[in-house]
Design an enzyme around this catalytic site. Structure first.
Site, PDB file in Angstrom:
ATOM      1  N   PRO A 115      50.026  24.596  81.251  1.00 20.17           N
ATOM      2  CG  PRO A 115      49.278  26.734  81.790  1.00 20.17           C
ATOM      3  CD  PRO A 115      50.469  25.987  81.281  1.00 20.17           C
ATOM      4  CG  ASN A 116      44.304  24.333  82.028  1.00 15.65           C
ATOM      5  OD1 ASN A 116      43.944  23.788  83.072  1.00 15.65           O
ATOM      6  ND2 ASN A 116      44.431  25.638  81.913  1.00 15.65           N
ATOM      7  NE  ARG A 153      41.503  23.872  78.157  1.00 14.55           N
ATOM      8  CZ  ARG A 153      42.512  24.623  77.757  1.00 14.55           C
ATOM      9  NH1 ARG A 153      43.677  24.083  77.434  1.00 14.55           N
ATOM     10  NH2 ARG A 153      42.368  25.919  77.677  1.00 14.55           N
ATOM     11  CE1 TYR A 182      43.616  24.336  73.032  1.00 14.44           C
ATOM     12  CE2 TYR A 182      41.544  24.111  74.207  1.00 14.44           C
ATOM     13  CZ  TYR A 182      42.636  24.864  73.850  1.00 14.44           C
ATOM     14  OH  TYR A 182      42.763  26.150  74.315  1.00 14.44           O
ATOM     15  CG  ASN A 203      50.882  24.055  73.706  1.00 12.56           C
ATOM     16  OD1 ASN A 203      50.556  25.104  74.241  1.00 12.56           O
ATOM     17  ND2 ASN A 203      50.039  23.306  73.030  1.00 12.56           N
ATOM     18  CB  ALA A 205      46.846  30.256  79.790  1.00 14.49           C
ATOM     19  CD  GLU A 228      54.656  30.934  71.062  1.00 15.89           C
ATOM     20  OE1 GLU A 228      53.481  31.307  71.203  1.00 15.89           O
ATOM     21  OE2 GLU A 228      55.609  31.735  70.952  1.00 15.89           O
ATOM     22  CG  HIS A 232      50.067  28.275  70.463  1.00 14.08           C
ATOM     23  ND1 HIS A 232      49.938  28.326  71.830  1.00 14.08           N
ATOM     24  CD2 HIS A 232      51.038  29.152  70.125  1.00 14.08           C
ATOM     25  CE1 HIS A 232      50.801  29.225  72.296  1.00 14.08           C
ATOM     26  NE2 HIS A 232      51.482  29.720  71.296  1.00 14.08           N
ATOM     27  NE  ARG A 276      40.770  29.395  71.260  1.00 11.86           N
ATOM     28  CZ  ARG A 276      41.201  28.734  72.319  1.00 11.86           C
ATOM     29  NH1 ARG A 276      42.399  28.170  72.315  1.00 11.86           N
ATOM     30  NH2 ARG A 276      40.456  28.622  73.398  1.00 11.86           N
TER      31      ARG A 276
END
Length: 148
Positions: A10-11, A18, A23, A74, A77, A98, A100, A107
């Site tokens: 998502p996103n 964004r 990012y 990735n 969320a 995985e 990120h 964060r």
């Protein structure tokens, strides 16, 4: 020829616009083009997919069983919330890395826990979009070494 699924959650379709301070400026098509270029260098192919929907991501992981040797994910969320993605990863038996873009450990505290990490062979975080290249290289090495 070996194929790897590069799955974004998502996103991530908003990359480039964004929160570029977190990012970066690369768009998702830029990241996917980079992955295809790296794959060509490594002698593999990649299939890129993105979804904002958890069930669609589960379906992509399930489908990868029949066409891919591994997955770079990735999960956005969903990393922090999705038992369904964990179970899909564990259920396929495919090696998964995985990724990120940001350093999730620098964060918000809710980003410090991954629901999927235990089902993955490794995690790359905080190295920007270069994490995808590192994951593809690591996956290729893992597969050449005879990893599942």
């Amino acid at each position: 020829m070996t194929q790897i699924l590069v799955l974004n959650g998502p996103n991530l379709n908003l990359l480039g616009t964004r929160e570029p301070g977190i990012y970066g400026a690369k768009t998702l098509p830029d990241v996917e083009a980079d992955c295809h270029a790296i794959a060509a260098e490594l002698g593999i192919t990649v299939r890129c997919a993105q979804s904002n929907h958890e069930g669609t991501m589960v379906d992509e992981i399930h489908a990868a069983r029949d066409t891919c040797a591994g997955v770079v994910i990735n999960a956005g969320a969903y990393t922090h919330t999705s038992i369904a993605l964990h179970d899909a990863i564990a259920g396929t038996g495919l090696p998964v890395i995985e990724v990120h873009i940001s350093n999730v450990y620098a964060r918000e505290e809710f980003r410090h826990h991954s629901m999927i990490a235990r089902a993955c062979i490794g995690v790359i975080a905080g190295l920007g979009t270069a994490g995808y290249e590192l994951a593809l290289r690591a996956m290729t090495d893992h597969l050449k070494a005879g990893g599942p």
